[in-house]
Motif scaffolding. Structure first.
Motif, mmCIF file in Angstrom:
data_model
loop_
_atom_site.group_PDB
_atom_site.id
_atom_site.type_symbol
_atom_site.label_atom_id
_atom_site.label_comp_id
_atom_site.label_asym_id
_atom_site.label_seq_id
_atom_site.Cartn_x
_atom_site.Cartn_y
_atom_site.Cartn_z
ATOM 1 N N UNK A 179 10.165 14.647 -1.642
ATOM 2 C CA UNK A 179 8.673 15.173 -1.899
ATOM 3 C C UNK A 179 8.673 16.119 -2.922
ATOM 4 N N UNK A 230 5.996 25.410 -9.143
ATOM 5 C CA UNK A 230 4.830 25.110 -8.419
ATOM 6 C C UNK A 230 4.851 25.778 -7.104
ATOM 7 N N UNK A 264 3.163 22.615 2.515
ATOM 8 C CA UNK A 264 4.404 22.846 2.826
ATOM 9 C C UNK A 264 4.882 24.271 2.387
ATOM 10 N N UNK A 271 -0.014 14.274 -3.363
ATOM 11 C CA UNK A 271 1.253 14.897 -3.407
ATOM 12 C C UNK A 271 1.328 16.454 -3.708
ATOM 13 N N UNK A 272 0.431 16.729 -4.366
ATOM 14 C CA UNK A 272 0.401 18.102 -4.690
ATOM 15 C C UNK A 272 0.133 18.932 -3.524
ATOM 16 N N UNK A 305 7.033 16.377 -6.895
ATOM 17 C CA UNK A 305 6.134 15.930 -7.651
ATOM 18 C C UNK A 305 6.668 15.195 -9.057
ATOM 19 N N UNK A 306 6.210 13.900 -9.140
ATOM 20 C CA UNK A 306 6.975 13.158 -10.034
ATOM 21 C C UNK A 306 6.425 13.402 -11.606
ATOM 22 N N UNK A 307 5.466 14.086 -11.610
ATOM 23 C CA UNK A 307 5.106 14.471 -13.140
ATOM 24 C C UNK A 307 5.419 15.887 -13.650
ATOM 25 N N UNK A 308 6.109 16.504 -12.677
ATOM 26 C CA UNK A 308 6.763 17.804 -13.245
ATOM 27 C C UNK A 308 8.433 17.938 -13.013
ATOM 28 N N UNK A 329 2.711 19.334 -0.916
ATOM 29 C CA UNK A 329 3.562 20.187 -1.245
ATOM 30 C C UNK A 329 2.939 21.661 -0.962
#
Lengths: 226, 292
Positions: free
Chosen positions: A90, A103, B205, B198-199, A92-95, B202
């Protein structure tokens, strides 16, 4: 630290409960495996502890707080005392690795200055020193899971929940992740791990709680899988 | 500060990410709000016209051609002592003819065709309460020497009824457009929530607070609502400038003029309604698509 008291959880439309009158207690600083076949209800325990689902019956007490009756606006704050790692990382793919961990700090109101101080430290701790600015797709599975562990641990939570953290990893990498979790456990953090990786359970020799069809069938202090 | 910066940059990114939908949302909001503003202006306009004209309207009591001096002075006395009456003005045949000549100065043929003495003499009566025409009518219509009694208010009421129904139609159109705008706002927010799932996962979470998760989405809708209200205001502004003060000038002068202050007053109304309604829609949408 964690108390489940006669907890029953039946999902809507399910024919039988995922957890059936389950009672278990976990002390501060313990390392506990929940094992069992798929669909035995072990992942439901993680969801209950995070207040992603609520039990139909019974009480869930985490860190002295009754999660069952917790007001919804208090949940976010409650979750800050719990770190969480999943099978699918889980991230974030762009970070980058650094940004993924930062984040988690920024969205709970920590400043960039705090992140600059804390994030490199925790990335070093999980063994990713020098790879801070890689994106998830530039990292191996094991390294991605280390980023996830770093993110879960960066707030120094009291409890670390791990839901099949080695499920996507090869055996050698799995053992490295387990060493990492063990190290985190030695700092005093309570670790609760759900797995069906017998290899790992047998090597670690920690407390094992076995669940089958929603019931606890075994609770052993220094157990093995099997 | 840190979090505010984060939220604001998220809002801009969010609006830009789905720019066609954002434009559609803003245009529908703008049209809907412009309709709302226009009907608001019409409401103010009708009210100021009512104040203006109801103050001036009179009941005209036309007298027979063969009315006697006695009958005339009796009626004059009766009207002057009537508690319903505010003011009585006598208009002789000559005065009526003068008035007729100035009113129709554009049409000399018509003026020439009517000779002095052909137009009836009358009492112009201003009532304390213009609604009480019926009582005056009942009281004096059978008096000796009275020809007819005419209530100018009826005429005005017709005009106001037309204006009122135009206003209602504008409000109806505004509400229909508003429904379309709200569906678009809901949809935009849904897409935004999906593209940021997704953000959001997270954030939940790690225990980000609910307002922090929702604020960028709600603010996105609010910004769209505000931009829509600015466009709607510019539309009303141009409408006043080019239509009311331009091509429809003659009509505007006949009615009471629409002031710039009233047009300006519509801006906070439209901005408030636009921002509030978008925010509520976004928030409700999030409750369904972003269970926290």
């Amino acid at each position: 630290m964690i108390q489940l008291e006669h907890v029953t959880k039946t999902y809507p439309k399910a024919s039988r409960p995922s957890l059936d009158e389950v009672s278990v207690g976990i002390e501060k600083g313990e390392f506990v495996f929940f094992i069992g076949p798929s669909g035995s209800g072990k992942s439901t325990i993680i969801k209950l502890l995070l207040h992603e689902v609520t039990p139909n019956q019974g009480r869930v007490v985490v860190n002295g707080r009754d999660v069952t009756s917790m007001r919804s606006w208090k949940i976010p704050n409650f979750r800050r005392s719990i770190g969480c790692v999943f099978q699918d990382f889980r991230l974030l793919p762009n970070r980058t690795a650094y940004e993924n961990v930062a984040f988690a700090l920024e969205v709970i109101g920590k400043t960039k200055a705090v992140a600059r101080r804390v994030v490199p430290e925790v990335l070093e701790l999980v063994g990713l020193g020098g790879k801070e600015h890689r994106y998830p797709h530039e990292l191996s599975g094991g390294e991605q899971q280390r980023v996830a562990v770093a993110r879960a641990f960066v707030n120094r939570p009291l409890i670390l929940l791990a839901d099949e953290p080695t499920g996507n990893l090869d055996p050698d990498t799995s053992i490295e992740i387990m060493r990492l979790l063990d190290r985190i456990n030695r700092t005093g953090t309570t670790v609760v791990m759900v797995t069906h990786d017998s290899n790992i359970v047998n090597q670690m020799r920690r407390r094992v709680v076995e669940i089958e069809s929603g019931r606890i069938v075994r609770d052993q202090a220094r157990g093995v899988y099997g | 500060m840190q979090r505010l910066k984060y939220v604001l940059s998220e809002v801009l990114v969010g609006l830009w990410r789905n720019v066609t939908m954002t434009v559609a949302m803003i245009i529908t909001l703008a049209v809907s709000l412009a309709m709302l503003g226009a009907s608001g202006l019409m409401y103010l306009q009708v009210n100021s016209m009512k104040d203006f004209y109801y103050d001036q309207i009179e009941v005209a009591i036309f007298l027979n051609n063969d009315v006697t001096d006695q009958q005339r002075s009796d009626l004059d006395n009766a009207l002057k002592s009537d508690p319903l009456v505010a003011e009585v003005i006598y208009e002789s045949k000559e005065q009526a003819h003068e008035k007729f000549k100035t009113m129709y100065a554009d049409a000399p043929d018509l003026v020439n065709a009517v000779k002095p003495g052909q137009l009836p003499e009358s009492f112009r009566v201003r009532l304390k309460n213009p609604e009480q025409f019926q009582q005056i009518n009942d009281k004096y219509k059978n008096n000796e020497g009275v020809e007819t009694i005419v209530d100018q208010q009826r005429l005005l009421d017709k005009i106001f009824n037309i204006l009122g129904s135009v206003q209602n139609m504008a409000l109806l159109a505004a509400s229909i457009m508003a429904i379309a705008a709200l569906l678009l706002v809901g949809n935009t927010i849904q897409v935004a929530a999906y593209s940021k799932r997704r953000e959001v996962a997270v954030m939940k979470l790690v225990g980000a607070s609910n307002w922090f998760i929702q604020a960028p989405f709600v603010l996105e809708a609010v910004v769209a609502g505000l931009i829509g209200s600015i466009i709607a205001f510019v539309g009303l502004f141009l409408g006043k400038l080019f239509l009311l003060d331009g091509s429809l000038r003659d009509l505007t002068e006949l009615l009471t003029p629409l002031s710039w202050a009233d047009v300006l007053l519509m801006f906070p109304l439209m901005a408030g309604v636009g921002a509030l309604v978008s925010a509520v829609t976004a928030w409700v949408t999030l409750r369904f698509y972003l269970r926290v």
